[in-house]
Enzyme design. Structure first.
Site, short mmCIF file in Angstrom:
data_model
loop_
_atom_site.label_atom_id
_atom_site.label_comp_id
_atom_site.label_asym_id
_atom_site.label_seq_id
_atom_site.Cartn_x
_atom_site.Cartn_y
_atom_site.Cartn_z
N ASP A 137 0.84 -1.05 0.02
CA ASP A 137 0.01 -0.09 -0.02
C ASP A 137 0.84 1.35 0.08
O ASP A 137 1.82 1.43 0.69
CB ASP A 137 -0.82 -0.09 1.36
CG ASP A 137 -2.04 -0.81 1.30
OD1 ASP A 137 -2.13 -1.38 0.06
OD2 ASP A 137 -2.69 -0.96 2.23
N ASN A 161 -3.88 12.70 -1.43
CA ASN A 161 -4.97 13.44 -2.28
C ASN A 161 -5.71 14.71 -1.65
O ASN A 161 -5.74 15.47 -2.47
CB ASN A 161 -6.01 12.08 -2.35
CG ASN A 161 -5.91 11.37 -3.44
OD1 ASN A 161 -5.18 11.55 -4.37
ND2 ASN A 161 -6.25 9.94 -3.31
N ASP A 207 -3.45 10.39 -8.90
CA ASP A 207 -3.47 9.81 -9.98
C ASP A 207 -2.09 9.64 -10.80
O ASP A 207 -1.45 8.76 -11.05
CB ASP A 207 -4.48 10.26 -10.89
CG ASP A 207 -5.94 10.14 -10.68
OD1 ASP A 207 -6.15 9.16 -10.00
OD2 ASP A 207 -6.98 10.64 -11.26
N GLU A 235 -4.93 2.21 -3.71
CA GLU A 235 -3.46 2.52 -3.88
C GLU A 235 -2.93 1.08 -3.33
O GLU A 235 -1.82 1.03 -2.91
CB GLU A 235 -3.11 3.37 -2.95
CG GLU A 235 -3.26 3.24 -1.29
CD GLU A 235 -4.95 3.51 -0.54
OE1 GLU A 235 -4.94 3.63 0.53
OE2 GLU A 235 -5.57 3.43 -1.68
#
Length: 302
Positions: A176, A184, A193, A220
């Protein structure tokens, strides 16, 4: 016509000729039509190719209604293909008719077994490149270019069966990206992204062997399945990837983004009876990495 136009047309023709040549050199294949594996392509490289649930089939397929050894596709000296049921429980259907004996195959014929239908594509079929593209799209995560979850899950089941059958090692890496939600929130979803795609390209180009299966499992979370790889070596691979991600400069709109990964590793050994078991062990190792401070590799210890 100008010289430049002539060059462009010549280049296009050369590309088309090259594409056609690639198709001509491709073997016969079966294309899954519909269902979870829609678009998946299975090459028929042998004189005899078997399909069924068992791992020692040429095409192992764990789907509803598929017998351990379901049907066989074979070729004669003239390269004519034939399909033959192998005593399956539910039968093999060719163009909706149950076959009772060895039957010839033609382009576009549909073989149906249980819940899956497969389209026969002859060797050298000029449409093969389109089928290859369809197969790639069906099995690929569109944003990162990695394999997708469905392809990974199917591969995990098949590789587990192979490991059980021949005793070969098998390892799984799960990782992860650390504090990805915060990234974000602080820098925007476009930055997130960018990180996902940049990281995927970084791993594909530097840390994944041809035999490995690198997939985006969701959000992720990424996975790497390593056939014929023991725990010690897979741990070394995972640590190399961790350092690679930590050292890479993830820069978006002139801002350097903080990107690290928490990684878990597990292998096929006593107590692992299925792909789900292996996944759970690697996943628990990821959580251990997070609990111990993140940006590290942990392996399942039991």
């Amino acid at each position: 016509m100008s010289d430049d136009s002539t060059i462009v047309i010549t280049d296009i023709k050369a590309a088309l000729d090259s594409s056609d040549l690639q198709a001509v050199n491709k073997p016969a294949a079966l294309l899954v039509v519909g269902g979870e594996l829609n678009g998946t392509l299975y090459d028929l490289k042998n004189i005899e190719n078997t399909l069924g649930r068992n791992a020692d089939n040429t095409i192992p397929l764990e789907l509803q209604g598929v017998s351990r050894y379901h049907f066989k596709v074979s070729f004669n000296d003239s390269s004519q293909a034939f399909v033959e049921d192998m005593g399956s429980k539910n039968g093999t259907f060719l163009n909706n008719s149950k076959i009772e004996e060895r039957s010839p195959l033609s382009k576009g014929d549909i073989i149906k077994i249980g819940s899956v239908a497969l389209k026969f594509i002859p060797a050298g079929d000029p449409e093969r490149n389109a089928y290859d593209q369809l197969s790639l799209e069906a099995n690929t995560d569109k944003h990162t270019g990695c394999f997708n979850k469905a392809y990974f899950n199917n591969s995990l089941d098949q590789e587990m069966k192979k490991a059980k059958l021949n005793g070969s090692p098998l390892s799984l890496i799960i990782f992860d990206l650390d504090h990805f939600k915060k990234l974000n929130d602080n820098y925007g979803h476009d930055a997130g992204d960018y990180v996902l795609k940049e990281m995927a390209d970084l791993v594909k180009n530097n840390g994944v062997r041809e035999q490995d299966i690198f997939a985006r499992y969701g959000g992720e979370e990424f996975v790497i399945l390593l056939p014929k790889t023991n725990l010690k070596y897979s741990f070394e691979i995972a640590e190399r990837l961790r350092k690679l991600i930590e050292a890479h400069s993830f820069t978006y709109e002139s801002q350097k983004l903080p990107v690290t990964a928490s990684i878990g590793v597990a292998d096929y050994r006593q107590g692992v009876h299925s792909g789900v078991d292996l996944f759970k062990r690697a996943d628990s190792a990821v959580y251990k990495s997070k609990e111990n401070g993140r940006n590290q590799v942990q392996f399942y210890r039991g």
